[in-house]
Design a protein around this motif. Structure first.
Motif, PDB file in Angstrom:
ATOM      1  N   ALA A 172      46.208  34.898  37.211  1.00  0.00           N
ATOM      2  CA  ALA A 172      45.320  35.749  36.422  1.00  0.00           C
ATOM      3  C   ALA A 172      43.911  35.801  36.996  1.00  0.00           C
ATOM      4  O   ALA A 172      43.225  36.825  36.893  1.00  0.00           O
ATOM      5  CB  ALA A 172      45.271  35.250  34.976  1.00  0.00           C
ATOM      6  N   VAL A 173      43.472  34.689  37.584  1.00  0.00           N
ATOM      7  CA  VAL A 173      42.121  34.607  38.158  1.00  0.00           C
ATOM      8  C   VAL A 173      42.287  34.136  39.600  1.00  0.00           C
ATOM      9  O   VAL A 173      42.250  32.934  39.884  1.00  0.00           O
ATOM     10  CB  VAL A 173      41.227  33.641  37.349  1.00  0.00           C
ATOM     11  N   PRO A 174      42.493  35.045  40.540  1.00  0.00           N
ATOM     12  CA  PRO A 174      42.946  34.666  41.877  1.00  0.00           C
ATOM     13  C   PRO A 174      41.935  33.902  42.716  1.00  0.00           C
ATOM     14  O   PRO A 174      42.296  33.404  43.790  1.00  0.00           O
ATOM     15  CB  PRO A 174      43.297  36.018  42.523  1.00  0.00           C
ATOM     16  N   ALA A 202      33.158  35.963  44.536  1.00  0.00           N
ATOM     17  CA  ALA A 202      32.189  35.726  45.604  1.00  0.00           C
ATOM     18  C   ALA A 202      31.475  37.016  45.990  1.00  0.00           C
ATOM     19  O   ALA A 202      30.257  37.027  46.231  1.00  0.00           O
ATOM     20  CB  ALA A 202      32.890  35.123  46.823  1.00  0.00           C
ATOM     21  N   GLU A 203      32.219  38.117  46.040  1.00  0.00           N
ATOM     22  CA  GLU A 203      31.599  39.393  46.387  1.00  0.00           C
ATOM     23  C   GLU A 203      30.636  39.847  45.292  1.00  0.00           C
ATOM     24  O   GLU A 203      29.557  40.384  45.584  1.00  0.00           O
ATOM     25  CB  GLU A 203      32.678  40.451  46.613  1.00  0.00           C
ATOM     26  N   ALA A 242      37.285  45.015  33.199  1.00  0.00           N
ATOM     27  CA  ALA A 242      36.546  44.230  34.191  1.00  0.00           C
ATOM     28  C   ALA A 242      36.714  44.821  35.587  1.00  0.00           C
ATOM     29  O   ALA A 242      35.738  44.921  36.355  1.00  0.00           O
ATOM     30  CB  ALA A 242      37.017  42.780  34.168  1.00  0.00           C
ATOM     31  N   VAL A 243      37.928  45.215  35.932  1.00  0.00           N
ATOM     32  CA  VAL A 243      38.184  45.801  37.252  1.00  0.00           C
ATOM     33  C   VAL A 243      37.358  47.072  37.438  1.00  0.00           C
ATOM     34  O   VAL A 243      36.765  47.299  38.501  1.00  0.00           O
ATOM     35  CB  VAL A 243      39.689  46.084  37.428  1.00  0.00           C
ATOM     36  N   VAL A 285      32.805  46.280  44.059  1.00  0.00           N
ATOM     37  CA  VAL A 285      33.563  45.042  44.232  1.00  0.00           C
ATOM     38  C   VAL A 285      35.025  45.305  43.900  1.00  0.00           C
ATOM     39  O   VAL A 285      35.343  45.844  42.835  1.00  0.00           O
ATOM     40  CB  VAL A 285      33.014  43.923  43.321  1.00  0.00           C
ATOM     41  N   ALA A 286      35.915  44.915  44.806  1.00  0.00           N
ATOM     42  CA  ALA A 286      37.349  45.103  44.608  1.00  0.00           C
ATOM     43  C   ALA A 286      37.961  43.861  43.975  1.00  0.00           C
ATOM     44  O   ALA A 286      37.541  42.733  44.248  1.00  0.00           O
ATOM     45  CB  ALA A 286      38.032  45.395  45.945  1.00  0.00           C
ATOM     46  N   TRP A 287      38.961  44.083  43.130  1.00  0.00           N
ATOM     47  CA  TRP A 287      39.663  42.958  42.507  1.00  0.00           C
ATOM     48  C   TRP A 287      40.466  42.199  43.556  1.00  0.00           C
ATOM     49  O   TRP A 287      41.093  42.792  44.426  1.00  0.00           O
ATOM     50  CB  TRP A 287      40.597  43.468  41.420  1.00  0.00           C
ATOM     51  N   GLY A 288      40.452  40.877  43.477  1.00  0.00           N
ATOM     52  CA  GLY A 288      41.220  40.061  44.401  1.00  0.00           C
ATOM     53  C   GLY A 288      40.616  38.682  44.538  1.00  0.00           C
ATOM     54  O   GLY A 288      39.673  38.319  43.817  1.00  0.00           O
TER      55      GLY A 288
END
Length: 379
Positions: free
Chosen positions: A303-305, A128-129, A111-112, A120-123
């Protein structure tokens, strides 16, 4: 056998009328063979349970499997609380085993990487991004976007499934405090789509995903099953507590990987959703195993920030305290994991699975028979 099937269907229709009359969750999600007078509501749940238990003795094959699912769910409504794995096996037809931390992490990395491919960066802002990349869409413009996506994608779905079944679609709006943003039900070739406005956030890519999941997935699939239902050996009433749901929800979630594999934005959404469903599955297991709620919630948020406490709390209550969702919500991770794997490495089996899925309501055992090399459904 046909008479037993018909008697079971009559009992289920009466039970459904009882639940709807008292404001409960419907028993029937999609009626594949509508017609006849409106059923008289059953007098009570216990009487329904007794009659189904009687019919089970004469039922065989898919009818008996369906009655077992109905008895398990109805027993839960009456107060039974079997262990999760036993309950899910009886209702959804697969185990509630879950996936190893190593496998979940592998799917997170997938997914990352898919998110990174579209910038899109993970975080905490990843979801939203991604929505901004998908192209935010005003609710007023959504119907036209969905209709356009259906017109574009329907020929490909029909070619892959071999379906020529017609369907009629109506769209309604609702405002319900529930986990779902979209819900599809209906009867025969008539398909009703409900939009839960508090949970709806449309994007241009989301309109394509929506067209594949709800309209060309659930809608066309149900109409296709209706076209073959008259002499079918199985119960012609679809219910979310029953064994076809893993197939229905799994394929609906994974359709973009079969139809639009080169759409990087839509692929990123599906890869992210796959990982998130595996996280939900872990929480589903933990909360039913008696793990302290703050421990489960903490792991979910780590896990899902981008999840907040309100989102986490609702998901835990659904999976731990609601007899219907305790069963049904397991179909999402179990189904999407199997169908994503099919899209990745199903090979020659893929075409047969997709065609058969629009001809009969496949159970997990039926899916495994069509692709024996596939992963174990449910972890």
């Amino acid at each position: 056998m046909t008479n037993v099937r018909d008697e079971v269907e009559a009992v289920l229709r009466a039970w459904d009328a009882y639940e709807v009359k008292r404001g409960g969750d419907p028993v029937i999600d999609f009626d594949l063979l509508p017609g006849g007078p409106d059923p008289e509501p059953a007098a009570d749940r216990l009487g329904v349970y007794r009659r189904l238990a009687e019919l089970r003795g004469d039922a065989e094959g898919p009818v008996r499997e369906r009655v077992d699912a109905d008895l398990a769910y109805l027993g839960a409504l009456l107060g039974e609380r079997p262990p999760l794995d036993e309950y899910v096996r009886a209702t959804q037809g697969c185990g509630a085993v879950g996936w190893s931390p190593e496998y979940v992490e592998e799917r997170r990395r997938v997914a990352v990487a898919a998110l990174a491919e579209v910038g899109v960066a993970w975080g905490p802002e990843a979801n939203a991004e991604l929505r901004r990349v998908e192209g935010l869409l005003d609710v007023a413009d959504a119907p036209d976007a969905i209709r356009g996506a259906v017109a574009e994608l329907e020929p490909a779905v029909r070619e892959l499934t071999g379906s020529d079944a017609p369907y009629r679609l109506t769209v309604e709006t609702a405002e319900v405090e529930a986990y779902w943003a979209f819900w599809l039900d209906g009867a025969g070739r008539d398909v009703r789509l409900r939009l839960n406005l508090p949970n709806v956030e449309f994007t241009r890519a989301g309109a394509r995903q929506f067209a594949l999941h709800e309209v060309l997935g659930h809608g066309l699939q149900s109409a296709s099953l209706h076209a073959r239902a008259a002499d079918a050996p199985w119960v012609r009433l679809l219910s979310v507590h029953a064994l076809q749901q893993v197939m229905l929800e799994g394929l609906a979630q994974a359709w973009p990987l079969f139809v639009t594999p080169d759409d990087a934005v839509l692929a990123a959404r599906i890869r992210l959703d796959h990982y998130v469903q595996l996280v939900r599955a872990r929480a589903h297991l933990d909360i039913n195993a008696g793990t302290p709620v703050l421990d489960v919630a903490g792991r979910m948020r780590a896990a899902v920030p981008w999840w907040g406490d309100d989102r986490v709390a609702a998901q835990l209550a659904d999976r731990g305290a609601n007899p219907l969702l305790r069963s049904y919500l397991w179909a999402y991770p179990a189904g999407v994991d199997w169908f994503v794997s099919l899209a990745e490495k199903g090979g020659e089996a893929t075409g047969n699975v997709l065609r058969t899925a629009y001809r009969e309501p496949l159970t997990p055992a039926g899916l495994a028979a069509l692709w024996p090399e596939g992963p174990r459904i449910g972890g």
